[in-house]
Motif scaffolding. Structure first.
Motif, PDB file in Angstrom:
ATOM      1  N   SER A  88       9.562   7.219  26.361  1.00 47.61           N
ATOM      2  CA  SER A  88       9.922   6.081  27.215  1.00 47.61           C
ATOM      3  C   SER A  88      11.376   5.659  27.036  1.00 47.61           C
ATOM      4  N   LYS A 124      11.849  -0.805  32.032  1.00 50.50           N
ATOM      5  CA  LYS A 124      10.694  -0.439  32.846  1.00 50.50           C
ATOM      6  C   LYS A 124      11.059  -0.506  34.324  1.00 50.50           C
ATOM      7  N   ASN A 154      -0.403  -0.667  28.074  1.00 53.20           N
ATOM      8  CA  ASN A 154       0.958  -1.209  28.044  1.00 53.20           C
ATOM      9  C   ASN A 154       0.960  -2.573  28.703  1.00 53.20           C
ATOM     10  N   PRO A 156       3.710  -5.219  29.517  1.00 49.40           N
ATOM     11  CA  PRO A 156       5.087  -5.699  29.541  1.00 49.40           C
ATOM     12  C   PRO A 156       5.131  -7.230  29.565  1.00 49.40           C
TER      13      PRO A 156
END
Length: 189
Positions: A88, A124, A154, A156
């Motif tokens: 990532s 992101k 995930n 965020p």
């Protein structure tokens, strides 16, 4: 990084769970009923299953991977977390906790998940600003098979996830991970 101001939004984790079939039904798991199968929107590699929450930036990712070298369960979970962070392009990342169950299961059973929580600072959605992402990882080490199953949630820390209570999210994730059952080990032949 993630404060206690985050309270569970029922839309983020879904009000009810339903059984989902993964990998053509070889694996089943209980997931929020409102999730969108990302393969309906874009191409997903065969080794992955990806689900999106329609009301937030939360995503659920399953991946069948080659078994990693560390034999210690905690180190294996950390290895997968580090790999995800590197894939990532995370600027920074940190493991917060790792829970290794006492029993890992026999070769005929679905192994108990090794649960890891951590954080990543990563850009992101093609943005240049870095997001704080809370990562929940469940690692299933398949006895007698050359594969690991990795389940990642995930979360965020964005405007759409500011109402998430991470303690409740961890409990919900643990319940989902513990519901995973392998019904056809032929997937790993």
């Amino acid at each position: 990084m993630f404060g206690s101001h985050l309270a569970l939004a029922s839309s983020a984790m879904g009000d009810s769970l339903e059984e989902r079939k993964l990998y053509g039904g070889a694996v089943i798991i209980n997931l929020p009923a409102n999730l969108i199968d990302a393969s309906d929107l874009r191409q997903i590699p065969d080794a992955q299953e990806v689900f999106l929450d329609p009301n937030s930036d939360i995503n659920y990712i399953f991946e069948v991977l080659d078994r990693v070298e560390p034999t210690d369960p905690e180190e294996a979970a950390k290895f997968h977390f580090d790999s995800i962070a590197q894939d990532s392009s995370a600027e920074s990342y940190e493991v917060q906790t790792v829970y290794v169950p006492e029993q890992q299961g026999s070769s005929a059973d679905t192994p108990a998940p090794i649960l890891l929580t951590g954080t990543q600072k990563v850009a992101k959605f093609n943005r240049t600003d870095l997001d704080d992402v809370f990562v929940l990882l469940a690692l299933f080490r398949l006895t007698g098979k050359p594969h690991d199953i990795v389940f990642v949630l995930n979360v965020p820390a964005t405007a759409t996830t500011t109402n998430i209570n991470l303690d409740v999210t961890k409990q919900a994730f643990s319940a989902m991970a513990n519901s995973l059952k392998i019904v056809d080990f032929g997937l790993f032949a």
